[in-house]
Design a protein around this motif. Sequence first.
Motif, PDB file in Angstrom:
ATOM      1  N   GLU A 105      73.753  37.040  58.043  1.00 51.75           N
ATOM      2  CA  GLU A 105      73.999  36.258  58.452  1.00 51.75           C
ATOM      3  C   GLU A 105      74.412  34.311  58.592  1.00 51.75           C
ATOM      4  OE1 GLU A 105      74.618  35.387  63.348  1.00 51.75           O
ATOM      5  OE2 GLU A 105      73.853  37.004  61.980  1.00 51.75           O
ATOM      6  N   PHE A 106      73.738  34.474  57.818  1.00 51.47           N
ATOM      7  CA  PHE A 106      73.652  33.663  57.591  1.00 51.47           C
ATOM      8  C   PHE A 106      74.272  33.141  55.398  1.00 51.47           C
ATOM      9  CE2 PHE A 106      70.125  33.249  60.635  1.00 51.47           C
ATOM     10  CZ  PHE A 106      70.557  33.032  61.644  1.00 51.47           C
ATOM     11  N   SER A 107      75.307  32.411  55.687  1.00 52.07           N
ATOM     12  CA  SER A 107      76.240  32.444  54.441  1.00 52.07           C
ATOM     13  C   SER A 107      74.902  31.513  53.270  1.00 52.07           C
ATOM     14  CB  SER A 107      77.256  31.221  54.248  1.00 52.07           C
ATOM     15  OG  SER A 107      77.362  30.037  54.373  1.00 52.07           O
ATOM     16  N   ALA A 108      75.012  32.081  52.182  1.00 50.79           N
ATOM     17  CA  ALA A 108      74.540  31.131  51.347  1.00 50.79           C
ATOM     18  C   ALA A 108      75.132  29.945  50.652  1.00 50.79           C
ATOM     19  CB  ALA A 108      74.094  31.804  50.036  1.00 50.79           C
ATOM     20  N   ILE A 109      73.573  29.142  50.489  1.00 49.75           N
ATOM     21  CA  ILE A 109      74.147  27.291  50.014  1.00 49.75           C
ATOM     22  C   ILE A 109      73.850  27.844  48.179  1.00 49.75           C
ATOM     23  CG2 ILE A 109      73.429  25.633  50.120  1.00 49.75           C
ATOM     24  CD1 ILE A 109      72.218  25.709  52.807  1.00 49.75           C
ATOM     25  N   ALA A 110      74.995  26.997  48.097  1.00 50.76           N
ATOM     26  CA  ALA A 110      75.962  27.384  46.489  1.00 50.76           C
ATOM     27  C   ALA A 110      74.285  26.837  45.320  1.00 50.76           C
ATOM     28  CB  ALA A 110      77.408  26.603  46.602  1.00 50.76           C
ATOM     29  N   GLU A 111      74.258  27.607  44.730  1.00 49.40           N
ATOM     30  CA  GLU A 111      73.399  27.270  42.966  1.00 49.40           C
ATOM     31  C   GLU A 111      71.786  27.304  44.243  1.00 49.40           C
ATOM     32  OE1 GLU A 111      74.611  23.496  41.292  1.00 49.40           O
ATOM     33  OE2 GLU A 111      76.399  23.218  42.392  1.00 49.40           O
ATOM     34  N   PHE A 112      71.538  27.928  45.171  1.00 52.37           N
ATOM     35  CA  PHE A 112      70.685  27.515  45.372  1.00 52.37           C
ATOM     36  C   PHE A 112      69.623  28.818  45.954  1.00 52.37           C
ATOM     37  CE2 PHE A 112      70.512  23.040  46.814  1.00 52.37           C
ATOM     38  CZ  PHE A 112      69.861  22.939  45.878  1.00 52.37           C
ATOM     39  N   GLU A 113      71.004  29.708  46.417  1.00 49.82           N
ATOM     40  CA  GLU A 113      70.528  31.030  47.419  1.00 49.82           C
ATOM     41  C   GLU A 113      72.293  31.842  46.554  1.00 49.82           C
ATOM     42  OE1 GLU A 113      69.303  29.553  51.382  1.00 49.82           O
ATOM     43  OE2 GLU A 113      71.445  30.145  51.326  1.00 49.82           O
ATOM     44  N   GLY A 114      71.643  33.214  47.284  1.00 52.90           N
ATOM     45  CA  GLY A 114      71.639  34.849  46.666  1.00 52.90           C
ATOM     46  C   GLY A 114      71.004  34.567  45.497  1.00 52.90           C
ATOM     47  N   ASP A 115      72.356  35.185  44.499  1.00 52.61           N
ATOM     48  CA  ASP A 115      71.557  35.345  42.747  1.00 52.61           C
ATOM     49  C   ASP A 115      70.934  34.692  42.935  1.00 52.61           C
ATOM     50  OD1 ASP A 115      72.889  38.068  43.282  1.00 52.61           O
ATOM     51  OD2 ASP A 115      74.640  36.757  42.267  1.00 52.61           O
ATOM     52  N   ASP A 116      70.799  33.051  42.981  1.00 50.09           N
ATOM     53  CA  ASP A 116      70.420  31.897  42.417  1.00 50.09           C
ATOM     54  C   ASP A 116      69.089  31.340  43.035  1.00 50.09           C
ATOM     55  OD1 ASP A 116      72.467  30.868  40.703  1.00 50.09           O
ATOM     56  OD2 ASP A 116      73.906  30.047  42.158  1.00 50.09           O
ATOM     57  N   TYR A 117      69.001  32.302  44.636  1.00 50.56           N
ATOM     58  CA  TYR A 117      67.372  32.065  45.081  1.00 50.56           C
ATOM     59  C   TYR A 117      66.055  32.008  43.902  1.00 50.56           C
ATOM     60  CZ  TYR A 117      63.814  32.633  48.375  1.00 50.56           C
ATOM     61  OH  TYR A 117      62.537  32.911  49.111  1.00 50.56           O
ATOM     62  N   VAL A 118      65.573  30.990  43.865  1.00 54.23           N
ATOM     63  CA  VAL A 118      63.967  31.168  43.278  1.00 54.23           C
ATOM     64  C   VAL A 118      63.148  30.842  43.610  1.00 54.23           C
ATOM     65  CG1 VAL A 118      62.963  30.531  41.042  1.00 54.23           C
ATOM     66  CG2 VAL A 118      65.129  30.164  40.940  1.00 54.23           C
ATOM     67  N   PRO A 119      62.344  31.521  44.228  1.00 54.79           N
ATOM     68  CA  PRO A 119      61.349  31.528  45.551  1.00 54.79           C
ATOM     69  C   PRO A 119      60.085  30.390  44.675  1.00 54.79           C
ATOM     70  CG  PRO A 119      61.871  33.847  45.110  1.00 54.79           C
ATOM     71  CD  PRO A 119      62.505  33.358  44.540  1.00 54.79           C
ATOM     72  N   HIS A 120      59.762  29.800  45.766  1.00 55.94           N
ATOM     73  CA  HIS A 120      58.407  28.626  44.663  1.00 55.94           C
ATOM     74  C   HIS A 120      57.922  28.300  45.695  1.00 55.94           C
ATOM     75  CE1 HIS A 120      62.597  26.828  45.101  1.00 55.94           C
ATOM     76  NE2 HIS A 120      61.660  24.737  44.706  1.00 55.94           N
ATOM     77  N   VAL A 121      56.710  27.393  45.115  1.00 58.58           N
ATOM     78  CA  VAL A 121      56.918  26.016  46.165  1.00 58.58           C
ATOM     79  C   VAL A 121      56.255  24.965  44.971  1.00 58.58           C
ATOM     80  CG1 VAL A 121      54.135  25.236  46.957  1.00 58.58           C
ATOM     81  CG2 VAL A 121      55.020  27.544  46.787  1.00 58.58           C
TER      82      VAL A 121
END
Length: 168
Positions: A105-121
């Motif tokens: 529904e919401f496109s990936a933001i390059a370098e942050f999301e999709g395959d680049d998503y790193v869950p963290h705090v």
Amino acid sequence: MYSLNVAVPGEVERLVEDLRPALLDFDAIRERHTLLCKRLGDSPPGGVARLREQVRTALGDAPAFEVRVTGLDYFAYPPLGEGPVVYLAVESPGLRRIHRRLLDEFSAIAEFEGDDYVPHVTLARGGDVETARRFVERDIEPVTWTVNRLALWDATYEEEVATFSLPA
């Protein structure tokens, strides 16, 4: 900018507070701690009401899921802002499933999301990479919790504008 976030429990906040003396070596310490599920971009035509409905539809009947803080890590050179960024590393297959679902529904933001998503705090940023490397060498006790609610966050006003319950 809007995002869908996971609130961290008191146990994580206590862990961060225990780490605070070591964070003083960085330029900026994060005071508010959340776990990003998905950046959603700016408000669409129709405003926040429309965005809430888009998120509700995209989440569908997504179930509650488990999250586990497993250790410390850092981004030496983050895509945006000053580095390094030190953070609590997070493992959660359920969070990754919801993130992928929201990409429809919401496109990936390059370098942050999709395959680049790193869950963290995020804990702190700025300073030098060697300080970050030394910081993440310490051991922490893992923290596990169940996420049964996601929050729609408005970065402009720094407030929650909606919440979404996830069935058990």
